[in-house]
Design an enzyme around this catalytic site. Structure first.
Site, PDB file in Angstrom:
ATOM      1  N   SER A   1       2.568   3.802  -7.480  1.00  0.00           N
ATOM      2  CA  SER A   1       2.187   2.742  -7.622  1.00  0.00           C
ATOM      3  C   SER A   1       3.090   1.490  -6.770  1.00  0.00           C
ATOM      4  O   SER A   1       4.054   2.109  -6.472  1.00  0.00           O
ATOM      5  CB  SER A   1       2.397   2.425  -9.263  1.00  0.00           C
ATOM      6  OG  SER A   1       2.705   0.970  -9.515  1.00  0.00           O
TER       7      SER A   1
ATOM      8  N   HIS B   1      -3.470   4.266  -2.531  1.00  0.00           N
ATOM      9  CA  HIS B   1      -4.692   3.240  -1.517  1.00  0.00           C
ATOM     10  C   HIS B   1      -5.238   4.149  -0.494  1.00  0.00           C
ATOM     11  O   HIS B   1      -6.520   3.815  -0.144  1.00  0.00           O
ATOM     12  CB  HIS B   1      -3.838   2.105  -1.160  1.00  0.00           C
ATOM     13  CG  HIS B   1      -3.424   1.258  -2.170  1.00  0.00           C
ATOM     14  ND1 HIS B   1      -1.972   1.034  -2.532  1.00  0.00           N
ATOM     15  CD2 HIS B   1      -3.718   0.548  -3.119  1.00  0.00           C
ATOM     16  CE1 HIS B   1      -1.706   0.333  -3.243  1.00  0.00           C
ATOM     17  NE2 HIS B   1      -2.925  -0.079  -3.937  1.00  0.00           N
TER      18      HIS B   1
ATOM     19  N   LEU C   1       0.938  -1.406   0.047  1.00  0.00           N
ATOM     20  CA  LEU C   1       0.068   0.009  -0.115  1.00  0.00           C
ATOM     21  C   LEU C   1       0.897   1.318   0.054  1.00  0.00           C
ATOM     22  O   LEU C   1       1.947   1.320   0.644  1.00  0.00           O
ATOM     23  CB  LEU C   1      -0.919  -0.048   1.280  1.00  0.00           C
ATOM     24  CG  LEU C   1      -1.939  -1.261   1.318  1.00  0.00           C
ATOM     25  CD1 LEU C   1      -2.695  -1.028   2.414  1.00  0.00           C
ATOM     26  CD2 LEU C   1      -2.709  -1.377  -0.062  1.00  0.00           C
ATOM     27  N   HIS C   2       0.463   2.411  -0.712  1.00  0.00           N
ATOM     28  CA  HIS C   2       0.921   3.847  -0.784  1.00  0.00           C
ATOM     29  C   HIS C   2      -0.206   4.762  -0.343  1.00  0.00           C
ATOM     30  O   HIS C   2      -1.392   4.524  -0.325  1.00  0.00           O
ATOM     31  CB  HIS C   2       1.651   3.979  -2.032  1.00  0.00           C
ATOM     32  CG  HIS C   2       0.593   3.370  -3.200  1.00  0.00           C
ATOM     33  ND1 HIS C   2      -0.107   4.312  -3.508  1.00  0.00           N
ATOM     34  CD2 HIS C   2       0.913   2.484  -4.146  1.00  0.00           C
ATOM     35  CE1 HIS C   2      -0.717   3.681  -4.756  1.00  0.00           C
ATOM     36  NE2 HIS C   2      -0.129   2.483  -4.973  1.00  0.00           N
TER      37      HIS C   2
ATOM     38  N   GLN D   1      -4.509 -12.554 -12.555  1.00  0.00           N
ATOM     39  CA  GLN D   1      -4.566 -11.541 -13.501  1.00  0.00           C
ATOM     40  C   GLN D   1      -3.255 -11.114 -13.858  1.00  0.00           C
ATOM     41  O   GLN D   1      -2.927  -9.952 -14.678  1.00  0.00           O
ATOM     42  CB  GLN D   1      -5.290 -10.218 -12.833  1.00  0.00           C
ATOM     43  CG  GLN D   1      -4.456  -9.624 -11.662  1.00  0.00           C
ATOM     44  CD  GLN D   1      -5.164  -8.538 -10.792  1.00  0.00           C
ATOM     45  OE1 GLN D   1      -6.232  -8.785 -10.168  1.00  0.00           O
ATOM     46  NE2 GLN D   1      -4.772  -7.208 -11.091  1.00  0.00           N
TER      47      GLN D   1
ATOM     48  N   GLN E   1      -9.148  -0.558 -16.143  1.00  0.00           N
ATOM     49  CA  GLN E   1      -9.497  -1.345 -15.199  1.00  0.00           C
ATOM     50  C   GLN E   1     -11.064  -0.700 -14.694  1.00  0.00           C
ATOM     51  O   GLN E   1     -11.939  -1.504 -14.603  1.00  0.00           O
ATOM     52  CB  GLN E   1      -8.734  -1.546 -13.984  1.00  0.00           C
ATOM     53  CG  GLN E   1      -9.253  -2.169 -12.684  1.00  0.00           C
ATOM     54  CD  GLN E   1      -8.263  -2.515 -11.728  1.00  0.00           C
ATOM     55  OE1 GLN E   1      -7.573  -3.757 -11.969  1.00  0.00           O
ATOM     56  NE2 GLN E   1      -8.052  -1.920 -10.576  1.00  0.00           N
TER      57      GLN E   1
END
Ligand code: PAF
Length: 282
Positions: A185, A37, A33-34, A61, A153
């Protein structure tokens, strides 16, 4: 904050939330997480009664097993960040919980997956469709939060929700950037300091292109300048740099005021594949 690992643990919690007529927000993630998020989590906390975040690196995926193996996993740090952010629940299922048997269903998102990420990563959106459907069925949120950085997405999930009549709303949260413009990201963690600098080329090209487009320059010229900039940049390889409709993903070869338009980019910096996008006309 409660950590939940199985559907059996989640069901009584959900029933209580439902009985009390409370609104449940859901932030699906693959962890590492960053702040991007955490923006989604903050948005959910601000607007919903309860917030559940899922952390699951979804194997279906990834179209390359190397990419899957190398995906950063930082569960302890993630749980600390979510606790500090004020999330109520974190769902951390195992592969066996979400995929008790191999899946046979295949999603076809039509024209949406013929281009960009769909074309470069065959099967990727099938895996996203599968896992997001499973998570929606299991968590049963009232609203789900997604980042605008993964623009295609978002378009795929909107179609999924519409076509399968999921009873929930979607909220799209703007891309969070580092001070120098790099889109946040989880994959940035894999960049070494030199690559981290080289990665700035993505946002530089996006923002220059926006400025030039709005000043009336031709898209074809801008696009070919970006191709040239990447071919002379060390350690960088451009996959696409495309002007398109942010929901239908129809590709344009010039600016038009008649439709929303965004530019999407994907490029390798060393071994790390990064994507980003910028709205031109909302
Ligand atoms: O955007 C992501 O992190 C993933 O694609 C998602 C939506 C959590 C599904 O695995």
């Amino acid at each position: 904050m409660k950590v939940i690992r199985t559907e059996a643990e989640w069901k009584p919690i959900w029933s209580e939330i439902f009985k009390e007529n409370k609104q449940l927000g859901f932030v699906p993630t693959m962890g590492a997480l960053h702040q991007g998020h955490l923006d989604l989590v903050a948005q959910s906390i601000a607007t919903m009664d309860f917030t559940v975040v899922s952390i699951f690196v979804n194997p279906t995926q990834f179209n390359s097993s190397e990419d899957f193996q190398k995906y950063p996993q930082t569960l302890d740090a993630d749980l600390g960040l979510l606790e500090a952010a004020g999330a109520d629940f974190v769902f951390v299922p195992s592969v066996a919980t979400l995929y008790p048997q191999p899946t046979h269903l295949r999603f076809d998102f039509g024209d949406l997956e013929q281009v960009l990420e769909g074309a470069c990563r065959p099967g990727h959106f099938n895996g996203v469709g599968l896992v997001v459907s499973k998570l929606f069925h299991l968590i049963k949120p009232n609203r789900a939060f997604f980042g605008q950085k993964d623009l295609q997405q978002v378009a795929v999930i909107k179609r999924l929700v519409q076509d399968l009549s999921f009873d929930l709303s979607l909220e799209v949260v703007p891309t969070r950037r580092e001070k120098d413009g790099l889109a946040m990201s989880s994959r940035n963690m894999r960049l070494n300091p030199e690559e981290r600098q080289q990665a700035l080329l993505l946002y530089q090209q996006l923002s220059q292109a926006k400025e030039r487009l709005l000043a009336g320059e031709s898209w074809k010229q801008i696009q070919s300048d970006t191709v040239a900039a990447f071919s002379s940049a060390p350690n960088c390889e451009l996959e696409y740099f495309t002007l398109l409709h942010p929901e239908t993903f129809e590709i344009f070869d010039s600016l038009t005021s008649e439709s929303p338009q965004s530019i999407c980019i994907a490029a390798f910096v060393g071994q790390v594949r990064l994507i980003d996008n910028l709205p031109i006309i909302a």
